[in-house]
Design an enzyme around this catalytic site. Structure first.
Site, PDB file in Angstrom:
ATOM      1  CG  ASP A  24      -2.391   0.141   0.756  1.00 16.81           C
ATOM      2  OD1 ASP A  24      -2.697  -0.104  -0.302  1.00 16.81           O
ATOM      3  OD2 ASP A  24      -3.173   0.439   1.699  1.00 16.81           O
ATOM      4  CE  LYS A 149      -6.225  -7.464   6.252  1.00  9.93           C
ATOM      5  NZ  LYS A 149      -6.331  -8.081   7.476  1.00  9.93           N
ATOM      6  CG  ASP A 173      -2.761  -9.641   8.835  1.00  7.22           C
ATOM      7  OD1 ASP A 173      -3.438  -9.303   7.895  1.00  7.22           O
ATOM      8  OD2 ASP A 173      -3.322  -9.639  10.026  1.00  7.22           O
ATOM      9  CG  ASP A 332     -11.647  -8.989  10.163  1.00  8.79           C
ATOM     10  OD1 ASP A 332     -12.503  -7.997  10.382  1.00  8.79           O
ATOM     11  OD2 ASP A 332     -10.717  -9.191  10.612  1.00  8.79           O
TER      12      ASP A 332
END
Length: 619
Positions: A24, A149, A173, A332
């Site tokens: 990112d 995310k 991750d 999530d």
């Protein structure tokens, strides 16, 4: 890079295995590291496959050699090859460290972590026996929301669809490396089971951590989540997504749209203007990059960068209905909830050998930052249209809905904990009884509720392999998080709801600080965190200390134990659980102690709180 290499070493056909890294920040050093990692993997992957190495992460494998693993009995040929690979690994690390010290490899196209164009690069397309490695850096501009995310994961979904379009996806991750090469096989046992496969969305593995101490003062192992809650969820429609360590079907992200929307215009409204991506939704689509030595053409590269652009999702349903959802920073939880509402199920797979290992938090600041983000994300959902108590019961089983609601409203514990931390103590200080006398028959009801709650928690801890110390740490951290994380997280969610602030995503630090790690291993709290987080804790502890001492003296002098017994016990219990904070204020002299300035400020505020509370009780 160890996570990347461990993923490339999974025991899975290499022509069907593709590893994507989402950078990112658009860091040229990350891209350089991936290229170096792929070069090292050309030696590491064949070595692991040839000799059946059970630890696919090179750092973990070579670290275990220092403790002795019996491999010296496997023959001189194996030992020589292992030594050669280990030397290559040390050279690989040295090159990365050198590049890091020199400020990375310059890339003029990447201007800053928050303002840079899209970048996609395929590494290793000419190696048939090696998994494909793909670097993805989505475009980020200050004028466009990037949705943290969830936005990065949606970009990976789109880009991967036209490069490999694999039907199953493992999400990890950056610090959560593969600890067992057979995790994909275990997940496929569920995904390919004809009895459950049609409705199965994902297989969730527990998060386990390699750096957790025996004491685990910060409850970094998350025992209650992965040993209790997920097991309970698994008896219903299945567990929630835990953000990492899960194998999910690609079709679960947008299967309902494909079934309902056969018109190309409707698909464009949902998924955006890319014709190539829309074609990838079909069953007969063949991806553009295959294991035949062909990398991305100029046209294909342009298409992937278009899919990774910050404006691609404009006027579409990405993040709203089409996949990782943006309405909460805890993407999530919300994504899993809506999947279950649409009829999908999930499975919790918890083998005895950890399939993935990551880095747990080892200092108070990281624990509270992480907890605040989780609390904010959960309460985001609780006060949105997706509230499990409203949105869930008509779309899933009532018990599954209650489980989601338990998590969504969990941050509201801050109300009761703040009340129990202040009101009984104020009344004790002023000699005002709140609870039934010991001689009263109602006393047994209060005693039963209090003791049964503690006993239930202790039973769960012991049943799942914990100890009395584990129980104490979890009780303490629950109190700490309730008066800090849950309070600030709930306030953050409410302010976002009414437009007083924008959404933010504070990442958990993944860099190890040796001094903080030392304190953690010694079982000492590190109180180096912001005043806004630490001051409320210290204020409550000082208030309890003052109320307990004055109240106890008053009770002894008046001899009214019968009336004040519960309040004395409650205040004493809070002080016992708060001992590390008391120690940090009074006994410790190291850098991790409670700063004297915060102790002084909190003492003044605590005395003011007690004085104002006492005046209020008089009226």
């Amino acid at each position: 890079m160890n996570t990347v290499i461990s993923a490339m070493t999974l025991d899975y056909p290499p022509e069907k295995l593709h590893v994507y890294v989402s950078d990112d920040g658009g860091s040229s050093l990350t891209l350089y590291g991936m290229k170096e990692a792929w070069e090292f993997a050309r030696s590491w992957v064949p070595f692991c496959r040839t000799h059946g190495i059970k630890t696919p992460c090179p750092k973990a494998y070579f670290s275990s050699l220092e403790d002795g693993d019996g491999s010296e009995f496997l023959g001189t040929e194996f030992m020589a090859e292992r030594r050669r690979v280990q030397i290559e690994y040390e050279k690989f690390k040295a090159r990365l460290r050198t590049a890091n010290k020199e400020g990375g490899i310059r890339n003029e196209s990447m201007s800053s972590p928050r303002d840079h164009p899209a970048g996609v690069e395929v590494i290793g397309a000419d190696q048939v026996e090696m998994p494909l490695l793909v670097y993805v850096s989505r475009e980020k501009r200050p004028s466009h929301p990037h949705h943290f995310k969830a936005g990065a994961l949606n970009v990976l979904l789109r880009v991967s669809s036209i490069i490999s379009n694999s039907p199953y996806i493992l999400i990890l991750d950056c610090d959560m490396y593969c600890n067992d090469p057979t995790s994909a096989q275990k997940a496929m046992c569920f995904h390919l089971d004809p009895k459950i496969s049609p409705t199965l969305a994902f297989v969730q593995f527990p998060q386990r951590f390699h750096n957790i101490s025996k004491n685990d003062i910060y409850d970094s192992g998350l025992r209650s989540i992965f040993s209790i809650l997920c097991e309970g969820f698994d008896g219903l429609q299945g567990p929630v997504l835990a953000g990492t360590c899960f194998y999910i079907k690609r079709v679960a992200f947008y299967g309902s749209f494909i079934q309902d929307d056969t018109d190309i215009l409707k698909l464009r409204e949902s998924f955006g203007p890319s014709n190539e991506f829309i074609r990838s939704l079909g069953q007969n689509y063949k991806p553009s990059v295959s294991k035949d030595g062909n990398s991305l053409s100029a046209i294909q590269l342009q298409e992937t960068q278009f899919l990774a652009s910050c404006s691609y999702e404009n006027q579409t349903k990405w993040g709203k209905e089409a996949r990782f959802l943006y309405q909460s920073v805890l993407e999530d939880y919300l994504t899993a909830f809506t999947m279950h509402c649409r009829g999908w199920t999930s499975v919790y797979c918890n083998p005895s050998n950890p399939q993935f290992l990551g880095s747990g938090v080892t200092n108070m600041n990281d624990m509270l930052v992480q907890g605040t983000r989780w609390s904010s994300g959960l309460f985001d959902v609780a006060i949105s249209k997706f509230s499990p108590l409203i949105y869930g019961p008509l779309r899933m089983s009532i018990l599954e809905s209650f489980c989601y609601a338990y998590l969504a409203y969990f941050p509201l514990y801050f109300i009761s904990v703040w009340c129990f931390g202040i009101i009984p103590q104020l009344c004790l200080l002023n000699g005002i009884p709140l609870y039934p006398k010991v001689s009263d028959s109602f006393f047994m009801i209060f005693a039963f509720i209090f003791l049964s709650s503690l006993s239930k928690h202790l039973y769960e801890v012991l049943f799942t392999g914990g100890s009395f110390q584990t129980w104490t740490n979890e009780q303490r951290n629950w109190m700490i998080k309730s008066v800090t994380c849950h309070l600030y997280g709930s306030m953050d969610a409410i302010m976002k709801k009414i437009g007083m602030r924008e959404a933010s995503f504070l990442t958990t630090n993944k860099v190890v600080d040796n001094e903080q790690e030392k304190l953690y291993q010694m079982g000492k709290f590190d109180f180096r965190t912001s005043t806004a987080i630490l001051a409320p804790l210290v204020i409550l502890v000082i208030s309890n200390m003052a109320a307990f001492m004055v109240g106890l003296a008053r009770v002894i002098a008046a001899g009214n134990w019968d009336k004040m017994f519960i309040q004395v016990v409650l205040s004493f219990y809070v002080l016992i659980m708060s001992y590390p904070i008391v120690e940090g204020m009074t006994l410790r002299k190291d850098k991790g102690r409670v700063p004297p300035s915060i102790t002084l400020l909190s003492t003044v505020l605590a005395m003011l709180l007690l004085a104002l509370g006492s005046i209020a009780l008089m009226y």
